[in-house]
Design an enzyme around this catalytic site. Sequence first.
Site, PDB file in Angstrom:
ATOM      1  N   GLY A  11       9.152 -10.771  12.685  1.00 44.32           N
ATOM      2  CA  GLY A  11       8.593  -9.557  13.280  1.00 44.32           C
ATOM      3  C   GLY A  11       7.081  -9.604  13.396  1.00 44.32           C
ATOM      4  N   ARG A  12       6.411 -10.016  12.323  1.00 46.57           N
ATOM      5  CA  ARG A  12       4.941  -9.981  12.308  1.00 46.57           C
ATOM      6  C   ARG A  12       4.318 -11.090  13.142  1.00 46.57           C
ATOM      7  NH1 ARG A  12       7.563 -10.921   7.731  1.00 46.57           N
ATOM      8  NH2 ARG A  12       7.261 -12.838   6.540  1.00 46.57           N
ATOM      9  N   LYS A  62      13.856  -5.640  16.618  1.00 42.83           N
ATOM     10  CA  LYS A  62      14.608  -6.894  16.574  1.00 42.83           C
ATOM     11  C   LYS A  62      16.063  -6.618  16.166  1.00 42.83           C
ATOM     12  CE  LYS A  62      14.269 -11.292  14.121  1.00 42.83           C
ATOM     13  NZ  LYS A  62      13.417 -12.094  13.240  1.00 42.83           N
ATOM     14  N   GLU A 118      13.249   4.172  11.135  1.00 38.36           N
ATOM     15  CA  GLU A 118      12.153   4.858  11.823  1.00 38.36           C
ATOM     16  C   GLU A 118      12.311   4.749  13.337  1.00 38.36           C
ATOM     17  OE1 GLU A 118      11.877   2.709   9.367  1.00 38.36           O
ATOM     18  OE2 GLU A 118      10.206   3.178   8.009  1.00 38.36           O
ATOM     19  N   HIS A 125     -21.553   1.941   6.131  1.00 41.41           N
ATOM     20  CA  HIS A 125     -21.888   3.268   5.614  1.00 41.41           C
ATOM     21  C   HIS A 125     -20.749   3.805   4.765  1.00 41.41           C
ATOM     22  CE1 HIS A 125     -25.360   3.223   8.296  1.00 41.41           C
ATOM     23  NE2 HIS A 125     -24.539   2.590   9.129  1.00 41.41           N
ATOM     24  N   LYS A 128      14.051   0.390   1.031  1.00 39.77           N
ATOM     25  CA  LYS A 128      14.886   0.934   2.111  1.00 39.77           C
ATOM     26  C   LYS A 128      16.213   1.447   1.536  1.00 39.77           C
ATOM     27  CE  LYS A 128      13.266  -2.154   5.796  1.00 39.77           C
ATOM     28  NZ  LYS A 128      13.629  -3.245   6.691  1.00 39.77           N
ATOM     29  N   GLU A 161       2.752  -9.408   4.262  1.00 40.97           N
ATOM     30  CA  GLU A 161       4.219  -9.517   4.333  1.00 40.97           C
ATOM     31  C   GLU A 161       4.629 -10.987   4.227  1.00 40.97           C
ATOM     32  OE1 GLU A 161       7.340  -6.578   6.273  1.00 40.97           O
ATOM     33  OE2 GLU A 161       6.560  -7.907   7.807  1.00 40.97           O
TER      34      GLU A 161
HETATM   35  O1  F6P Z   1      10.684  -3.684   6.978  1.00 44.29           O
HETATM   36  C1  F6P Z   1      10.002  -4.802   7.430  1.00 44.29           C
HETATM   37  C2  F6P Z   1      10.483  -5.241   8.772  1.00 44.29           C
HETATM   38  O2  F6P Z   1      11.679  -5.914   8.654  1.00 44.29           O
HETATM   39  C3  F6P Z   1       9.422  -6.099   9.465  1.00 44.29           C
HETATM   40  O3  F6P Z   1       9.417  -7.397   9.055  1.00 44.29           O
HETATM   41  C4  F6P Z   1       9.760  -5.864  10.898  1.00 44.29           C
HETATM   42  O4  F6P Z   1       8.732  -6.260  11.754  1.00 44.29           O
HETATM   43  C5  F6P Z   1       9.976  -4.381  10.883  1.00 44.29           C
HETATM   44  O5  F6P Z   1      10.656  -4.142   9.657  1.00 44.29           O
HETATM   45  C6  F6P Z   1      10.732  -3.809  12.044  1.00 44.29           C
HETATM   46  O6  F6P Z   1      11.998  -4.392  12.187  1.00 44.29           O
HETATM   47  P1  F6P Z   1      12.789  -4.283  13.540  1.00 44.29           P
HETATM   48  O7  F6P Z   1      12.037  -4.960  14.601  1.00 44.29           O
HETATM   49  O8  F6P Z   1      14.117  -4.950  13.280  1.00 44.29           O
HETATM   50  O9  F6P Z   1      12.975  -2.816  13.848  1.00 44.29           O
END
Ligand code: F6P
Length: 548
Positions: free
Chosen positions: A268-269, A207, A213, A385, A513, A354
């Site tokens: 995002g979620r 987004k 990452e 199990h 972060k 979250e």
């Molecule tokens: O660190 C949490 C977060 O902001 C989530 O809410 C989001 O889905 C994820 O990181 C990834 O963010 P982006 O889509 O901006 O890379």
Amino acid sequence: MRSPTEFTAWKALTEHQKEMASVNIASLFANDPQRAIKYTTDAAGWTLDYAKNRASDKTLSLLIDLVKEAGLENAIQKMFSGEHLNSTEDRSVLHVALRASQAQKSLIVDGVDVLAEVRATLKQMETFVKQLHSGEWKGYTGKRITDVVSIGIGGSYLGPKVVTEALTPYKKDDITVHFVANIDGSDISGKLKRLNPETTVFVISSKTFGTLETLSNANAARDWFLGNGGSQDNVSKHFAAVSSNVKKAVDFGMAEENIFPMWDWVGGRYSLWSAIGLPIAIAVGMDNFYELLDGAHQMDEHFRTAPFEKNLPVIMGALGVWYINFHNAQTHALIPYDHYLRAMPAHIQQLDMESNGKSTLLNGDGVTNDTGPIIWGGAGTNGQHAYHQLLHQGTRLVPVDFIAPLTSHNPIGEHHAHLFANCLSQSQALMVGKSLEQAKQELRDTGATPEQVDVVAPHKVIPGNRPSNTLLTNKMTPATVGALIALYEHRTFVQGTVWGINSFDQWGVELGKVLGTDIYNRLVSDSDNSVLDTSTQALIDAFKKAQA
Ligand code: F6P
């Protein structure tokens, strides 16, 4: 704004909990032959049996009073109409608009018709998916695309991954979709090893287009592409993006027509229904993606219009509150008896933790009650199990949602009947348990001596009276998977509304972060670390020593 603990219904529930403390779920069945029928309701292809709960008619009626007193009716109306429910970020919360029916012509929010934007994006996805599957989209050497790698993390990863896996029986054969999320280099290198740059397309889902990452993995993918025959001019044939930050994606090398929009009114979620769901659409085709949206929409309509007494997300949300706040339950387990749904608990964990892992009321005051529980779980029967021992005999109360399809996509032998039998037997065992006398008799029947009976029997006692819901559907299809996830989204919303928190921000993840960047700078430089605590200093030194 009041803390929920001040609500009349909250106080009544506190008193009622004392009345219910000595009531056993099994006795509720014995006293009411109609209980199973009364405590079963359905919507959007799902049937919820909530009869195996520590709840009487009075409990449910008080819980409905509670959600009403918390203003749930108004909150639902505000969400669907696009009011800025996400107050700390001053945003609408409109994942429901992503799956609105064609019958709805427009939804004007802040002067913009969001439905027009959603539909234009779906068309753009349709074209892209069609070009990939028809072979019209070609790699830089003219070959058709065989693999798509989705790079993203958090909401830009888990939802699409879990739904793609859930819809395995619907996957198209010609293209394989892979997911990369972790900044751990082992994730992407493991995938790249098996891929051919001439026939691979990367979809970078972020987004913000600013997530460490995702950017690190996107750069690694581009380096791999350039280092294995690709050229900068051809990056646009092999990279697409889903982002609200078009400029950053263009700077990366994407062609503007291959950038799919995202909006600040989708968290995002909650975003798998948007172009973030592009990997799902590529994996199962656009028709199935539309069915997924339709299933979610059916659940939205149910949530928006059904009376609370028959409303699945409301009932499940309210029962969750009952256990968290009035029985001190710390966790909630999701156990799907469906191999393809095995990763679903991880998505709902992200969605719920979250969203409702918060300690501040909307007015800025601290909460005075527990909020979101720890969500966990995994596929049945595997868990039986592993961790079910704790569910049956541990000291903690763990409410469980059992989720099962009535028919299998792979009906071999007696597998499905056994699978389903196990699902039912677990909820039954949790409820009925085993008394000391039953345990003793069992031992006597096997010929144990009186001494053995006395020593072993207490270990075989299962307290029972442990609550669960059972969610059934005829078959796992795109529509029923969509409805199931929407059900949990709304359940989360119900609970966040009762607790008076903002379920749609996630400021809690920011500190880690910021500190992560600071520590990274210290790992790769000769900075003076004496300002840090001695534990962190020693751990930094250990890393530096290992790299030397
Ligand atoms: O660190 C949490 C977060 O902001 C989530 O809410 C989001 O889905 C994820 O990181 C990834 O963010 P982006 O889509 O901006 O890379």
